[in-house]
Design a protein around this motif. Sequence first.
Motif: not given
Length: 557
Positions: A465-473, A477
């Motif tokens: 989840v942290s990786d996905a949010l970081q990529k989104l930021n 993503l």
Amino acid sequence: MWPLMRQARYLRRYRQIAGVLVSHGFGYLVNQLGLGSLLSLPRRIIRRPPADRLSGPERLRSALTELGPTYVKLGQMLSTRPDLLPPAWILELNKLQDTVPPFPAELAIATVESELGRPVESIFREFCHEPLAAASLGQAHAAVLHDGTQVVVKVQRPDIEGLVAVDLAILADLAALAQERTELGKQYDLVDLAWEFGAMLRAELDYRREGRNAERFRKHFAGNPYVKIPTVYWDLTTSKVLTTERLFGVKINDLAGMDAMGLDRRALARHAVELILQEIFTDGFFQGDPHPGNLFAMEGGVIGAVDFGQAVALDREMTGNLMLLLAGLTRGDADGSLRALQRLGMLAPREITGALRRDMMRFIERFVDRPLEEISGREIGDELLALAQRHRLRMPAPLALLLKAIIMMEGIGVQLDPHLDVFSIARPYAQRAFAEFNSPEAVAQRVIERSRDLAEVAGMLPRQVSDALQKLNDGELTLRTEEREARRVAAAITLAGVRVALAGVLLSATLGLGLLGLAVTLGGLSGALPTALFALGAVALVTSGLALLLSLLRRGE
């Protein structure tokens, strides 16, 4: 796009393949894959109709035979995949014979001497130059050791590894093109299928692996007096030479030969069926190609088995899912059967439609309340394969080979004994397998394994989840979706934008009317202008409010 070096390196073989396909009436496929432009083939040649009047399946079998060993093996593999090809094509590809003219004995002897490191006379007292059998990857010669032991020496064809390597590289390219350019590529992972086929064929080229398979079967059947697996002579075995004990008997479909030997065909039929049942339900390791050429009827009613190049291991998960499928079918539980198919990897949850559920129920109803002696494994297999074909279910390779092995072995049994009751023989094997599957120890083990899986998922979830949010930021993503799904998402986004706009108009009208009211009340504004503004604001407020309300009601939100 294809790797340029590979195109140039294999250009001659590409031309051969394209020429064979065109000559057998598959020019449209050559054109669809882009081979025509790559190889500069004239359109008149690509569109040329086939010279013969054979059917499409017959022309495909003929083309694969002409293309050589790799493509014969490919056709044999495709004959086990009813999820990919219609029944008529499957039936025709089942006729492909893995037999070719033998290569000179001198080349076989040269390979033996090169691999074993000494002259053939020092290894064998006799070495028969005439091969017992010749196949696409190698041929078998009878020989006698210096102690008098009779053996079979299987020798790989010279240069076959290089030819197979070229063909597999080309098949990987063609699979990638078919994945992009054909309807079949939109439904199935053809690149993965080509990789799977390549892995299987490369494994068959290593005779040491076949020897290990034979050893494993020999161990499994050590306590069965009616099955004979030949001994492997490891000191005379390499990746290209396999030396095993020679078995003597007649082919399992040679009825006259068995009668001449005075063998009990009914007993042999039972032993043949018990062989595959033990492999499936007891050992979880079965011979993937148990055709009559690989089975012998021997003195004493013993069945001899040879050729273990295609052997398939059933892991615990697949065996358990097969048990669940069998339980669902015997209980008449369509939903349970579909869940088992889902766990076997044949379909995804979203693919369980009302039509599929109805067809599964009809499939079950065909066999409930019928005497077991009236039901055949072939009938069940054919119905299940038809169901897979109709609903485009994916057939995992081990499961496809398992169904083929069961059908082939039952066919051998019924040929030996037309009144053979396969299910009465299978019942105790299935009952023991069910008992083991549902034993407290097995259930506890499955619970432990599922708990471990859940613990691993729970441990990885925060980081994912942290990786996905970081990529989104970071704007890295990327979402991939199909066109239909993309249109649905786009429509939803558009509708959301409309709603935001309406809400903005509604809010602006409300604020405007409020400010106008304050101006009239506190600022002494009067006359026709504030009246007109108030009327326009009211109309905008009512209109935007009704539009937003209708939008929400229409979407059921």
